[in-house]
Design a protein around this motif. Structure first.
Motif, PDB file in Angstrom:
ATOM      1  N   ILE A 109       0.841  -1.141   0.203  1.00 37.74           N
ATOM      2  CA  ILE A 109      -0.012  -0.161   0.150  1.00 37.74           C
ATOM      3  C   ILE A 109       1.026   1.050   0.031  1.00 37.74           C
ATOM      4  CG2 ILE A 109      -1.642   1.367   1.283  1.00 37.74           C
ATOM      5  CD1 ILE A 109      -2.817  -1.380   2.274  1.00 37.74           C
ATOM      6  N   THR A 110       1.957   1.385   0.435  1.00 36.63           N
ATOM      7  CA  THR A 110       2.995   2.368   0.704  1.00 36.63           C
ATOM      8  C   THR A 110       3.382   2.524  -0.516  1.00 36.63           C
ATOM      9  OG1 THR A 110       3.425   1.856   3.118  1.00 36.63           O
ATOM     10  CG2 THR A 110       4.835   3.447   1.887  1.00 36.63           C
ATOM     11  N   MET A 111       3.707   1.596  -1.422  1.00 38.83           N
ATOM     12  CA  MET A 111       4.491   1.666  -2.374  1.00 38.83           C
ATOM     13  C   MET A 111       3.246   2.221  -3.755  1.00 38.83           C
ATOM     14  SD  MET A 111       7.077  -1.605  -3.061  1.00 38.83           S
ATOM     15  CE  MET A 111       5.967  -2.693  -2.463  1.00 38.83           C
ATOM     16  N   VAL A 112       2.351   1.752  -3.472  1.00 40.17           N
ATOM     17  CA  VAL A 112       1.090   2.288  -4.287  1.00 40.17           C
ATOM     18  C   VAL A 112       1.003   3.565  -4.321  1.00 40.17           C
ATOM     19  CG1 VAL A 112      -1.304   1.944  -5.006  1.00 40.17           C
ATOM     20  CG2 VAL A 112       0.056  -0.094  -4.633  1.00 40.17           C
ATOM     21  N   SER A 113       0.910   4.092  -2.908  1.00 43.02           N
ATOM     22  CA  SER A 113       0.752   5.507  -2.725  1.00 43.02           C
ATOM     23  C   SER A 113       1.849   6.481  -3.244  1.00 43.02           C
ATOM     24  CB  SER A 113       0.645   5.760  -1.072  1.00 43.02           C
ATOM     25  OG  SER A 113       0.409   6.870  -0.667  1.00 43.02           O
ATOM     26  N   LEU A 114       3.065   5.886  -3.010  1.00 40.75           N
ATOM     27  CA  LEU A 114       4.152   6.698  -3.520  1.00 40.75           C
ATOM     28  C   LEU A 114       4.040   6.779  -5.125  1.00 40.75           C
ATOM     29  CD1 LEU A 114       6.888   5.393  -1.486  1.00 40.75           C
ATOM     30  CD2 LEU A 114       5.988   7.734  -1.287  1.00 40.75           C
ATOM     31  N   HIS A 115       3.786   5.532  -5.792  1.00 38.71           N
ATOM     32  CA  HIS A 115       3.744   5.622  -7.206  1.00 38.71           C
ATOM     33  C   HIS A 115       2.534   6.308  -7.819  1.00 38.71           C
ATOM     34  CE1 HIS A 115       3.694   3.718 -11.045  1.00 38.71           C
ATOM     35  NE2 HIS A 115       2.199   3.507 -10.956  1.00 38.71           N
ATOM     36  N   VAL A 116       1.399   6.504  -7.110  1.00 35.82           N
ATOM     37  CA  VAL A 116       0.133   7.099  -7.254  1.00 35.82           C
ATOM     38  C   VAL A 116       0.838   8.758  -7.406  1.00 35.82           C
ATOM     39  CG1 VAL A 116      -1.962   8.100  -6.960  1.00 35.82           C
ATOM     40  CG2 VAL A 116      -1.539   5.563  -6.932  1.00 35.82           C
ATOM     41  N   ALA A 117       1.258   9.066  -6.292  1.00 35.12           N
ATOM     42  CA  ALA A 117       1.545  10.551  -6.135  1.00 35.12           C
ATOM     43  C   ALA A 117       2.615  10.777  -7.513  1.00 35.12           C
ATOM     44  CB  ALA A 117       2.421  10.542  -4.703  1.00 35.12           C
ATOM     45  N   ILE A 118       3.936  10.144  -7.560  1.00 34.43           N
ATOM     46  CA  ILE A 118       4.659  10.373  -8.516  1.00 34.43           C
ATOM     47  C   ILE A 118       3.866  10.631 -10.031  1.00 34.43           C
ATOM     48  CG2 ILE A 118       6.682   9.440  -9.901  1.00 34.43           C
ATOM     49  CD1 ILE A 118       7.585   8.189  -7.064  1.00 34.43           C
ATOM     50  N   THR A 119       3.113   9.572 -10.056  1.00 35.34           N
ATOM     51  CA  THR A 119       2.359   9.550 -11.691  1.00 35.34           C
ATOM     52  C   THR A 119       1.498  10.821 -11.632  1.00 35.34           C
ATOM     53  OG1 THR A 119       2.312   7.184 -11.539  1.00 35.34           O
ATOM     54  CG2 THR A 119       0.702   8.468 -13.043  1.00 35.34           C
ATOM     55  N   TYR A 120       0.709  11.151 -10.754  1.00 32.92           N
ATOM     56  CA  TYR A 120      -0.111  12.261 -10.870  1.00 32.92           C
ATOM     57  C   TYR A 120       0.840  13.800 -10.893  1.00 32.92           C
ATOM     58  CZ  TYR A 120      -4.258   9.738 -10.937  1.00 32.92           C
ATOM     59  OH  TYR A 120      -5.471   9.300 -11.087  1.00 32.92           O
ATOM     60  N   SER A 121       1.870  13.454 -10.143  1.00 28.07           N
ATOM     61  CA  SER A 121       2.697  14.841 -10.096  1.00 28.07           C
ATOM     62  C   SER A 121       3.291  15.261 -11.300  1.00 28.07           C
ATOM     63  CB  SER A 121       3.685  14.576  -9.283  1.00 28.07           C
ATOM     64  OG  SER A 121       4.752  13.619  -9.419  1.00 28.07           O
ATOM     65  N   ARG A 122       3.378  14.246 -12.345  1.00 28.22           N
ATOM     66  CA  ARG A 122       3.961  14.196 -13.643  1.00 28.22           C
ATOM     67  C   ARG A 122       2.949  15.086 -14.631  1.00 28.22           C
ATOM     68  NH1 ARG A 122       6.543   8.353 -14.433  1.00 28.22           N
ATOM     69  NH2 ARG A 122       8.318   8.465 -13.155  1.00 28.22           N
ATOM     70  N   THR A 123       1.667  14.870 -14.178  1.00 26.13           N
ATOM     71  CA  THR A 123       0.527  15.411 -15.128  1.00 26.13           C
ATOM     72  C   THR A 123       0.113  16.781 -14.398  1.00 26.13           C
ATOM     73  OG1 THR A 123      -1.058  14.064 -13.701  1.00 26.13           O
ATOM     74  CG2 THR A 123      -0.091  13.288 -15.755  1.00 26.13           C
ATOM     75  N   GLN A 124       0.931  17.041 -13.532  1.00 23.67           N
ATOM     76  CA  GLN A 124       0.521  18.475 -12.705  1.00 23.67           C
ATOM     77  C   GLN A 124      -0.697  18.459 -12.138  1.00 23.67           C
ATOM     78  OE1 GLN A 124       1.567  21.702 -15.255  1.00 23.67           O
ATOM     79  NE2 GLN A 124       3.665  21.202 -15.205  1.00 23.67           N
TER      80      GLN A 124
END
Length: 223
Positions: free
Chosen positions: A49-64
């Motif tokens: 869950i922690t890895m998914v949380s970080l992955h989602v944050a990184i993914t959406y940060s790229r789309t601003q």
């Protein structure tokens, strides 16, 4: 998603399984409600869950998109694990059991969070400390302290004459308070049920004194 399926992912999952197994095995050997599989699943689930949380944050940060909070999903582990820990706590006749296992589950979720976020050293160190607390501290407690347990007595008496007074005198000599007292009269005599918080040595002494009462025919003890 391909960058998510890396060697680091498998290292985290395997480490989570190892840490969960180390603590879960100790709980399994103690015959606790949450054992080997439960602790492994808690640790690996928290890490995932922690890895998914970080992955989602990184993914959406790229789309601003302004929802890139790396701790948003992982934060729910802390509150959600409380429900699982509460399921291991048993309250019966004034005695509470399972608090240590519930606390262990809570710490295992924290270890999973640390592994999922890449903090391997704190996760491994915490696992070793937790093993020390559960094993060595228990060893010291057994030898340096006199553990007290909630003991439930069932006494069968052939008559009522003086039995209650004698039981109260025995408890008074041992400086014990009787809780959850129940009394039933029947054709076969008197049935008494009561509870005490005492050490194993005091429990054994009480059993011997109760059996010395002439009217008492049977004494049963449970915890």
């Amino acid at each position: 998603m391909t960058e998510f399926l890396t060697l680091e992912l498998w290292v985290k999952l395997v480490l989570a399984i190892g840490c969960g197994a180390a603590i879960g095995l100790e709980r399994e050997m103690r015959d606790k409600p949450a054992g080997l599989r439960t602790h492994m699943l808690i640790c690996i689930g928290s890490a995932l869950i922690t890895m998914v949380s970080l992955h989602v944050a990184i993914t959406y940060s790229r789309t601003q998109i302004n929802i890139a909070d790396p701790g948003r999903i992982a934060a729910q582990i802390v509150s959600g694990i409380g429900f699982l820990g509460a399921g291991t706590i048993i309250q019966a006749r004034g005695s509470v059991h399972g608090l240590t296992t519930a606390a262990t589950i809570w710490v295992m979720a924290g270890i999973g969070l640390a592994i999922g976020s890449g903090a391997y050293a704190p996760a491994i160190a915490t696992t070793l400390i937790l093993l020390t607390v559960l094993t060595l501290v228990r060893w010291f407690e057994a030898r340096l302290a006199k553990p007290h347990h909630f003991v439930y007595f069932r006494v069968s008496s052939r008559s009522e004459a003086g039995v209650l007074d004698e039981i109260n005198r025995i408890a008074g000599r041992q400086r014990l308070d009787i809780d959850d007292f129940k009394l039933a009269r029947g054709g076969e005599g008197l049935k008494l049920e009561f509870a005490l918080t005492c050490s194993p040595e005091t429990r054994n002494a009480l059993i011997e004194e109760l059996l010395e009462i002439d009217a008492v025919s049977d004494v049963q003890v449970g915890q």
